[in-house]
Write an enzyme that holds these catalytic residues in place. Structure first.
Site, PDB file in Angstrom:
ATOM      1  N   CYS A 283      -6.331   0.410   7.215  1.00 18.68           N
ATOM      2  CA  CYS A 283      -7.024   1.429   6.431  1.00 18.68           C
ATOM      3  C   CYS A 283      -7.471   2.589   7.316  1.00 18.68           C
ATOM      4  O   CYS A 283      -8.089   2.395   8.359  1.00 18.68           O
ATOM      5  CB  CYS A 283      -8.237   0.798   5.759  1.00 18.68           C
ATOM      6  SG  CYS A 283      -9.123   1.910   4.663  1.00 18.68           S
TER       7      CYS A 283
ATOM      8  N   CYS B 158     -11.404  13.915   5.133  1.00 18.65           N
ATOM      9  CA  CYS B 158     -12.395  12.941   5.601  1.00 18.65           C
ATOM     10  C   CYS B 158     -12.336  12.848   7.126  1.00 18.65           C
ATOM     11  O   CYS B 158     -11.259  12.715   7.700  1.00 18.65           O
ATOM     12  CB  CYS B 158     -12.138  11.573   4.964  1.00 18.65           C
ATOM     13  SG  CYS B 158     -12.274  11.582   3.160  1.00 18.65           S
TER      14      CYS B 158
ATOM     15  N   CYS C  12       0.870  -1.171   0.000  1.00 21.77           N
ATOM     16  CA  CYS C  12       0.000   0.000   0.000  1.00 21.77           C
ATOM     17  C   CYS C  12       0.906   1.220   0.000  1.00 21.77           C
ATOM     18  O   CYS C  12       1.690   1.414   0.945  1.00 21.77           O
ATOM     19  CB  CYS C  12      -0.893  -0.019   1.239  1.00 21.77           C
ATOM     20  SG  CYS C  12      -1.979   1.416   1.373  1.00 21.77           S
TER      21      CYS C  12
END
Length: 340
Positions: free
Chosen positions: A330, A113, A102
């Site tokens: 995540c 966000c 990643c």
């Protein structure tokens, strides 16, 4: 001293000619960059005197590992310091189908966000294509294993740095470089509609993931400021067009936040929103980020949400949580300069 990697290929050619060499040397050096060379000295098919000239004329910079972390599940996270002191994180993960990394595309993130650590502190700068490629080679070198899959889901919004991300995809796919096929690369966006439309034309075989996280405009806007610029109906329209154009399934990332978007009613609205689209929903119980004040739905609740979606005809799975004990999961990546 200028950094060779930061020059355009035309500028590199001009530099090489100014040093008395033929233009074809530029391609040789480019291939070495794609193979992960760490210095001009590694480029053994170049004449020794020319390598010395290059070393005197310009630098050959690369990312340095500032910190290494190993999760109990085998996930590895690297805090990388770039040539100007900017920090990014890259993560190495092991799956049954092979190893994946990643990678970050920006130092920090401007998208804001509400549930994501990457947005804390805002965006510092974009990464160049060669810097993103450096992340890949650091992970491969540090872990000592082949890497067959790349996800651009680290820090930053890839489509806010579109040209460099596109150039990186081309470098990653180079047959003389990493040789990562288009279908083994996934690019994630929080919903920059112009980027989605452009991406389907430029890279139709690369996987697209869209961070959705809500099924109504009002609920999405409450946690994702990008929804103000690109409202949900416009985003979904662009996604349908992308799927029709490419014939490839879109993955919708949906982070389950307790009391915000995790009820049966939310599942029904999501199923109605995505009905008839070639897609898959990847459910992610929110990983802890202390500053957000939000709590994730448990895995049992996530499995129930997935079952609800599947009963309504929407393919859905719950993502494995890898690396959460080292803040590598995540939504947890950030520029931890204090961790150096």
């Amino acid at each position: 001293m200028q950094n060779y990697k930061s020059l355009t290929r035309q500028q590199r050619t001009e530099l090489i000619v100014s040093l008395g060499e033929k233009p074809y040397r530029e391609k040789q050096i480019h291939l070495w960059i794609c193979r992960g060379a760490e210095s001009f000295a590694d480029m053994t098919d170049l004449p020794g005197p020319f390598r010395e000239k290059l070393s005197r004329a310009c630098a050959f910079e690369r990312a340095k590992v500032a910190r290494r972390q190993l999760s109990e599940d085998g996930t590895r996270k690297f805090l990388l310091e770039l040539s100007d002191g900017a920090m990014v994180e890259a993560v190495f993960m092991k799956y049954e189908y092979g190893n994946s990394v990643c990678l970050s595309t920006q130092a920090g993130c401007a998208m804001g966000c509400r549930f994501c650590a990457s947005a804390i502190g805002g965006k510092q700068r974009d990464l160049a294509a060669w810097e993103i490629l450096d992340e890949y080679f650091v992970c491969r070198r540090e872990c000592g294993e082949d890497i067959g899959h790349i996800v651009l889901m680290g820090t930053g919004e890839p489509f806010d740095n579109y040209d460099q991300v596109s150039a990186f995809i081309d470098m990653a796919a180079d047959p003389d470089g990493p040789k990562i096929g288009s279908r083994s690369i996934t690019v994630s966006t929080c919903g920059l509609v112009p980027g989605i439309r452009r991406f389907g034309q430029d890279h139709p075989q690369v996987n697209l993931a869209v961070s959705l996280h809500a099924a109504t405009q009002e609920e999405r806007l409450a946690i994702m400021p990008v929804a103000k610029a690109y409202p949900l109906p416009e985003l979904i329209g662009a996604c349908r067009q992308h799927a029709e154009l490419t014939g490839r399934r879109i993955t919708f990332e949906y982070t389950l936040i307790e009391g915000v978007n995790d009820t049966r009613d939310h599942a029904e609205k999501l199923a109605a929103l995505l009905k008839g689209m070639l897609c898959h929903v990847n459910l992610i119980p929110l990983n802890p980020v202390a500053e957000t004040g939000m709590r994730g739905a448990g895995r049992k609740a996530a499995q129930a949400f997935a079952a609800s979606l599947r009963s309504m005809g929407i393919p859905a799975t719950v993502r494995r949580q890898l690396g959460s004990d080292i803040d590598a999961a995540c939504g947890q990546l950030r520029r931890r300069c204090e961790s150096k």
